[in-house]
Design an enzyme around this catalytic site. Structure first.
Site, PDB file in Angstrom:
ATOM      1  CE  LYS A  55      -4.315  -1.610   2.140  1.00 41.61           C
ATOM      2  NZ  LYS A  55      -5.320  -1.315   3.214  1.00 41.61           N
ATOM      3  CG  ASP A 103      -8.381   1.050   3.414  1.00 39.88           C
ATOM      4  OD1 ASP A 103      -9.203   0.093   3.083  1.00 39.88           O
ATOM      5  OD2 ASP A 103      -7.239   0.589   3.324  1.00 39.88           O
ATOM      6  NE  ARG A 147       5.092   1.347  13.170  1.00 37.00           N
ATOM      7  CZ  ARG A 147       4.269   0.507  12.676  1.00 37.00           C
ATOM      8  NH1 ARG A 147       3.958  -0.766  13.073  1.00 37.00           N
ATOM      9  NH2 ARG A 147       4.121   0.870  11.621  1.00 37.00           N
TER      10      ARG A 147
END
Ligand SMILES: NC(=O)c1ccc[n+]([C@@H]2O[C@H](COP(=O)([O-])OP(=O)(O)OC[C@H]3O[C@@H](n4cnc5c(N)ncnc54)[C@H](OP(=O)(O)O)[C@@H]3O)[C@@H](O)[C@H]2O)c1
Length: 294
Positions: free
Chosen positions: A74, A110, A168
């Protein structure tokens, strides 16, 4: 948007992913082609990272409408395309490639697919009280980036990003840092989230996927949410995850990710063909045993 004529020669669409063989997308898109009366086809193709550029260049053939892109491509696909939609650029990931006259545009369905699924589920005031309550996004990968976009830009809410690897979560939140924006994304460890202000929890981590006893969030935090809160788990296999089970036990509404899966496919099909096929067509195509992955 141009709507394809049923007399159009056969048009091809693909999924590029690794693995790809157990994808649910072919059955959804084939049902949509049949519903729209179009002679189209959708093939799931296993594409290894080293072969992605060759596979993508093949999308420029005249009989190709486009492709879905899934794990692990992606983000890597972005550099191979001619253009990106604003959503794909902001999210930094592409799940849908649109082919027009030799040019390839990357889109991300999405985020709007998640938004449409939340609206369809009547989740936490989406649609009628869009500014009420904050959103917790669990995870910091590609799906979490789409969820943060949906929460900040489409739902217009403040977001707390919680991830197993906290650094993250900090990177994801920092990517959205804009001091003058109406809504902010902040990284938090679960213990520091103001849970009584949260009306929507989105699991965008892969915790629970094919792992019925795995959960991304200690159940104790679920009991601190207001009873009007909704837990939306992007995972749809198993149909009820441990997170959903524990949310329901705490008196909350919980939904799995099948609605999002169907909505992102509906939006991709619409960008390729111009046909707005009802989401029920995609959901019905999924209503077979849950033994396959996207
Ligand atoms: N319903 C839909 O239409 C739809 C669409 C897209 C994605 N998804 C689902 O969303 C999930 C995430 O996809 P992705 O593309 O973002 O994957 P990804 O980029 O690989 O990210 C995975 C994320 O999950 C976290 N994680 C993995 N195992 C965990 C565990 N045991 N406990 C807590 N956190 C864990 C990772 O944390 P670390 O950073 O610590 O590794 C990371 O933040 C997958 O289950 C995918 O199937 C559903």
């Amino acid at each position: 948007m141009t709507v394809l004529d049923p007399a159009t020669p056969p048009c091809r669409t693909y999924l590029f992913a690794d693995p790809a063989s157990h994808s649910l997308s072919p059955r959804m898109h084939r049902a949509a082609f049949a519903h729209a009366g179009l002679a189209g086809d959708y093939q799931a193709v296993r594409v290894l990272p080293a072969d992605l550029a060759t596979a993508v260049s093949g999308l420029r053939r005249p009989d190709v409408l486009g492709a879905n892109i899934s794990l692990p491509h992606k983000e890597a696909v972005v550099a191979l395309l001619d253009d990106l939609t604003p959503a794909a650029r902001a999210i930094g990931a592409v799940n849908t490639v649109i082919h027009r006259d030799g040019r390839l545009t990357g889109d991300n369905t999405d985020a709007p697919g998640l938004f449409d699924a939340l609206v369809e589920a009547g989740a936490a005031g989406v649609g009628d009280r869009p500014r009420d309550g904050a959103v917790v996004v669990l995870g910091a990968g590609g799906a979490a980036r789409a969820a943060v976009y949906a929460a900040l830009i489409l739902l217009e809410r403040d977001v707390y990003v919680v991830n197993r690897t906290h650094v993250r979560a900090e990177e994801l939140a920092a990517a959205w840092a804009a001091p003058d924006a109406d809504h902010q994304a902040r990284a938090r460890v679960a213990a520091d989230v103001p849970w009584d202000d949260v009306t929507l929890v989105i699991n965008a981590s892969s915790a629970g996927l094919d792992a019925p006893e795995q959960t991304p969030l200690d159940a104790a935090y679920l009991t601190r949410l207001p009873l009007s809160a909704v837990v939306y788990d992007m995972v749809y296999r198993p149909a009820q995850t441990r997170l959903m089970r524990e949310a329901r036990a705490a008196g909350l509404r919980a939904e799995n990710g099948l609605g999002m899966l169907a909505q992102q496919a509906r939006l991709a099909f619409q960008t390729w063909t111009g046909c707005d096929v009802p989401v029920s067509v995609f959901l019905n195509a999924l209503a077979t045993p849950q033994d396959e992955a996207r």
